[in-house]
Scaffold this motif. Structure first.
Motif, PDB file in Angstrom:
ATOM      1  N   ALA A 257       6.984  14.114  27.478  1.00 57.66           N
ATOM      2  CA  ALA A 257       7.744  13.899  27.132  1.00 57.66           C
ATOM      3  C   ALA A 257       6.862  11.998  26.966  1.00 57.66           C
ATOM      4  O   ALA A 257       6.347  11.806  27.505  1.00 57.66           O
ATOM      5  CB  ALA A 257       8.764  13.882  28.043  1.00 57.66           C
ATOM      6  N   SER A 258       7.632  11.954  25.651  1.00 60.32           N
ATOM      7  CA  SER A 258       6.677   9.803  26.270  1.00 60.32           C
ATOM      8  C   SER A 258       7.592   8.905  25.998  1.00 60.32           C
ATOM      9  O   SER A 258       7.115   7.902  26.540  1.00 60.32           O
ATOM     10  CB  SER A 258       6.493   9.401  24.464  1.00 60.32           C
ATOM     11  OG  SER A 258       7.512   9.684  23.029  1.00 60.32           O
ATOM     12  N   ALA A 259       8.804   9.344  26.413  1.00 62.96           N
ATOM     13  CA  ALA A 259      10.272   8.882  27.154  1.00 62.96           C
ATOM     14  C   ALA A 259      10.348   9.908  27.365  1.00 62.96           C
ATOM     15  O   ALA A 259      11.374  10.896  26.440  1.00 62.96           O
ATOM     16  CB  ALA A 259      10.749   7.737  25.708  1.00 62.96           C
ATOM     17  N   ALA A 260      12.561   9.070  28.327  1.00 62.63           N
ATOM     18  CA  ALA A 260      13.086  10.311  28.537  1.00 62.63           C
ATOM     19  C   ALA A 260      14.619   9.024  28.934  1.00 62.63           C
ATOM     20  O   ALA A 260      14.049   8.616  29.753  1.00 62.63           O
ATOM     21  CB  ALA A 260      12.876  11.278  29.805  1.00 62.63           C
ATOM     22  N   SER A 261      15.690   9.608  28.335  1.00 65.66           N
ATOM     23  CA  SER A 261      17.295   9.102  29.343  1.00 65.66           C
ATOM     24  C   SER A 261      17.980   9.826  29.833  1.00 65.66           C
ATOM     25  O   SER A 261      18.094  10.928  29.290  1.00 65.66           O
ATOM     26  CB  SER A 261      17.690   8.296  28.382  1.00 65.66           C
ATOM     27  OG  SER A 261      16.808   7.448  27.865  1.00 65.66           O
ATOM     28  N   LEU A 262      18.718   9.373  30.747  1.00 66.99           N
ATOM     29  CA  LEU A 262      19.439  10.466  31.723  1.00 66.99           C
ATOM     30  C   LEU A 262      20.350  10.410  32.186  1.00 66.99           C
ATOM     31  O   LEU A 262      20.921   9.278  32.481  1.00 66.99           O
ATOM     32  CB  LEU A 262      18.448  10.740  33.607  1.00 66.99           C
ATOM     33  CG  LEU A 262      16.724  11.658  33.014  1.00 66.99           C
ATOM     34  CD1 LEU A 262      17.111  11.953  34.380  1.00 66.99           C
ATOM     35  CD2 LEU A 262      17.003  12.549  32.470  1.00 66.99           C
ATOM     36  N   PHE A 263      21.197  10.730  31.474  1.00 63.38           N
ATOM     37  CA  PHE A 263      22.924  10.350  31.821  1.00 63.38           C
ATOM     38  C   PHE A 263      23.556  11.198  32.659  1.00 63.38           C
ATOM     39  O   PHE A 263      24.088  12.476  32.640  1.00 63.38           O
ATOM     40  CB  PHE A 263      23.759  10.133  30.196  1.00 63.38           C
ATOM     41  CG  PHE A 263      23.054   9.949  29.561  1.00 63.38           C
ATOM     42  CD1 PHE A 263      23.297   8.302  29.068  1.00 63.38           C
ATOM     43  CD2 PHE A 263      22.176  10.660  28.655  1.00 63.38           C
ATOM     44  CE1 PHE A 263      22.682   7.988  27.406  1.00 63.38           C
ATOM     45  CE2 PHE A 263      20.827   9.483  27.301  1.00 63.38           C
ATOM     46  CZ  PHE A 263      21.655   8.705  27.338  1.00 63.38           C
ATOM     47  N   PHE A 264      24.058  10.321  33.423  1.00 67.29           N
ATOM     48  CA  PHE A 264      24.850  11.112  34.633  1.00 67.29           C
ATOM     49  C   PHE A 264      26.105  10.100  34.385  1.00 67.29           C
ATOM     50  O   PHE A 264      26.377   9.447  34.448  1.00 67.29           O
ATOM     51  CB  PHE A 264      24.288  10.222  36.319  1.00 67.29           C
ATOM     52  CG  PHE A 264      23.669  10.824  36.698  1.00 67.29           C
ATOM     53  CD1 PHE A 264      21.812  10.423  35.685  1.00 67.29           C
ATOM     54  CD2 PHE A 264      22.967  11.273  38.019  1.00 67.29           C
ATOM     55  CE1 PHE A 264      20.797  10.651  35.929  1.00 67.29           C
ATOM     56  CE2 PHE A 264      21.668  11.852  38.131  1.00 67.29           C
ATOM     57  CZ  PHE A 264      20.406  11.645  37.108  1.00 67.29           C
ATOM     58  N   GLU A 265      27.408  11.761  34.147  1.00 65.93           N
ATOM     59  CA  GLU A 265      29.371  11.425  33.989  1.00 65.93           C
ATOM     60  C   GLU A 265      29.716  11.594  35.247  1.00 65.93           C
ATOM     61  O   GLU A 265      29.297  12.356  35.798  1.00 65.93           O
ATOM     62  CB  GLU A 265      29.422  11.920  32.622  1.00 65.93           C
ATOM     63  CG  GLU A 265      27.882  11.841  31.742  1.00 65.93           C
ATOM     64  CD  GLU A 265      29.307  12.457  30.806  1.00 65.93           C
ATOM     65  OE1 GLU A 265      30.719  12.555  30.740  1.00 65.93           O
ATOM     66  OE2 GLU A 265      28.629  13.303  29.516  1.00 65.93           O
ATOM     67  N   HIS A 266      30.109   9.976  35.625  1.00 60.66           N
ATOM     68  CA  HIS A 266      31.451  10.186  37.295  1.00 60.66           C
ATOM     69  C   HIS A 266      32.107  10.963  37.114  1.00 60.66           C
ATOM     70  O   HIS A 266      33.008  10.939  35.890  1.00 60.66           O
ATOM     71  CB  HIS A 266      31.093   8.795  37.494  1.00 60.66           C
ATOM     72  CG  HIS A 266      29.545   8.440  38.339  1.00 60.66           C
ATOM     73  ND1 HIS A 266      29.259   8.050  38.854  1.00 60.66           N
ATOM     74  CD2 HIS A 266      28.813   7.066  37.162  1.00 60.66           C
ATOM     75  CE1 HIS A 266      27.885   7.711  39.518  1.00 60.66           C
ATOM     76  NE2 HIS A 266      28.137   7.105  37.705  1.00 60.66           N
TER      77      HIS A 266
END
Length: 368
Positions: A257-266
Motif C-alpha cells: 500500500a502507498s496509502a490506506a483508509s479505514l472506515f469504522f461504522e459505529h
C-alpha cells in the motif's frame, strides 16, 4: 508425559499439557512490536511453540538507520512448553495481560535487548479464524491483541538505544490454534488449489485511545473475517464496530500500500475514518514468516542460532518480502469532525486474485 505445565490448573483436555489435541499443526505464539512515534526505531519479536513436532523457535528484529537486522533461534522443545527461552531470546510473563518482558543475550548477530511491555489498554479477543482449502483446515485459531508502551533498551552492533515509555508504543499478540508450519505436506490437495490470501491488520496507537482493524477477503473481495474496535486507555471497555472496511492505494508495480483508509461504522450511527500514510516496510520474514531457512516450526536441530540484515531500500514486494508490516502515521476523524494523530502498523499479506484490487494471478502487481 508429564511436564511443568501440568502443575497449573490450565488443562483443556483429559490429556497432559504436552498434548494439544491431535492436529500436527497446532501452535502457540507470542508476537511483539515496538516503535518510536516517528518510526525512526522499530523492533519486533516472536516466539512460537509447536507441541506436536516438538520444536520451539524465536526471533528478534531491529530496524534502525534504514537497515533491518534479524536474529533467529530454533531448538527442540523437549515437550516443556513453560520454558519460553530459545538460545539468546527469552519471553517472560511478568503479570498476565499486563506486563511482559523480552531479553536477548549475547549472539553473533550483534543484537541485544532488555525491554518490558506494559499494557495501555485491555487485551482484545479477535473473532476466531477458520479457513479451509476444500476439506482441509488451513487455519483454525484464536488471537488476542493488546497495545502498550515499552521500557528498557535495545542494542545493535554495540550501539545501545534507550527505550522510554513516553517515546515508545507498540502492540503484542498471542495466537494459538492450527496453521501451516514446519515441512510442507508431502501429499498436496487434489485437485490443486491456487493460493489466495488477502490480509490486513492494523493496530494503532493514539494519545487517548487505541484502535484495531483486520480483514481477510476471498478472491471476490468478500470478507470471511472482519473486525474493528476502538478502545479507551486503562480498563476502558472496547467499542466493537457494527461493520468496517478498508480502501487501499498500491505502489505501482507492487502489492504494498502507498496509502490506506479505514472506515469504522459505529453501532449507534456515524463513521470514524482513519487515514494511514505508510513510511517504510518491515519484512515479516525477520520473524520467520516465509523465511527460506528459519520458517516457523522448521527442524534445525537441538539448538541453532542465525540471522541476516538488509537495507529497507533493497526490499521488493516478492517473497520472502511480500508479507510486511508498514510503519504508518495515522489521522483519525471522528463522526463529530474532531481529529487526532497517531501511529502504528498496517500489516499486509496479499497473494492470489483479489477482484477489488485488480489482482488476477498469484503475484501480478498493481498497475501504474
Amino acid at each position: 508425559m508429564l511436564t511443568k505445565a501440568d502443575d497449573y490448573p490450565i488443562h483443556q483436555l483429559p490429556e497432559p499439557i504436552a498434548f494439544s489435541g491431535t492436529d500436527r499443526n497446532f501452535y502457540d505464539r507470542y508476537f511483539f512490536n515496538g516503535y518510536t512515534k516517528t518510526g525512526d526505531v522499530f523492533f519486533a519479536a516472536a516466539l512460537g511453540v509447536y507441541p506436536h513436532i516438538n520444536i520451539m523457535d524465536a526471533s528478534f528484529c531491529i530496524v534502525h538507520k534504514g537497515v533491518q537486522y534479524n536474529l533467529h533461534a530454533s531448538r527442540h522443545l523437549n515437550m516443556e512448553r513453560m520454558d519460553t527461552e530459545v538460545g539468546p531470546i527469552a519471553v517472560e510473563v511478568v503479570e498476565p495481560l499486563k506486563v511482559l518482558r523480552i531479553t536477548v543475550g549475547d549472539n553473533d548477530q550483534g543484537i541485544k535487548a532488555d525491554v518490558t511491555f506494559r499494557a495501555r489498554a485491555v487485551a482484545l479477543k479477535e473473532p476466531r479464524f477458520t479457513r479451509r482449502n476444500g476439506p482441509r483446515a488451513l487455519m483454525d485459531l484464536t488471537r488476542m491483541t493488546q497495545n502498550g508502551t515499552w521500557e528498557g533498551w535495545v542494542e545493535i552492533n554495540g550501539e545501545r538505544i534507550a527505550v522510554k515509555p513516553d517515546q515508545y508504543v507498540g502492540t503484542r499478540d498471542r495466537s494459538w490454534g492450527v496453521r501451516p508450519l514446519g515441512a510442507p505436506d508431502a501429499q498436496p490437495m487434489v485437485p490443486p488449489m491456487e493460493f489466495q490470501f488477502y490480509w490486513l491488520w492494523a493496530p494503532l496507537n493514539f494519545d487517548d485511545c487505541i484502535t484495531l482493524f483486520h480483514v481477510n477477503d476471498d478472491e471476490h473481495g468478500d470478507a470471511w473475517n472482519n473486525n474493528a474496535v476502538i478502545c479507551g486507555l486503562g480498563d476502558a471497555e472496547p467499542e466493537e464496530m457494527w461493520k468496517s472496511h478498508a480502501e487501499l492505494k498500491f505502489v505501482p508495480g507492487s502489492r504494498h500500500a502507498s496509502a490506506a483508509s479505514l472506515f469504522f461504522e459505529h453501532r449507534k450511527g456515524g463513521t470514524t475514518r482513519v487515514d494511514l500514510t505508510p513510511k517504510w516496510n518491515f519484512s515479516m520474514m525477520g520473524l520467520g514468516y516465509s523465511h527460506p531457512d528459519f520458517g516457523h516450526g522448521m527442524h534445525k536441530g537441538p539448538l541453532v542460532v542465525g540471522g541476516e540484515s538488509f537495507k529497507l531500500a533493497d526490499q521488493n514486494y516478492l517473497p520472502p518480502h511480500l508479507h510486511i508490516q508498514a510503519f504508518v502515521t495515522a489521522k483519525m476523524t471522528k463522526p463529530d469532525g474532531s481529529t487526532r494523530d497517531g501511529c502504528g502498523i498496517l500489516e499486509q499479506l496479499i497473494a492470489g486474485p483479489h477482484a477489488p484490487s485488480g489482482f488476477v494471478d498469484v503475484l501480478d502487481p498493481a498497475k501504474g
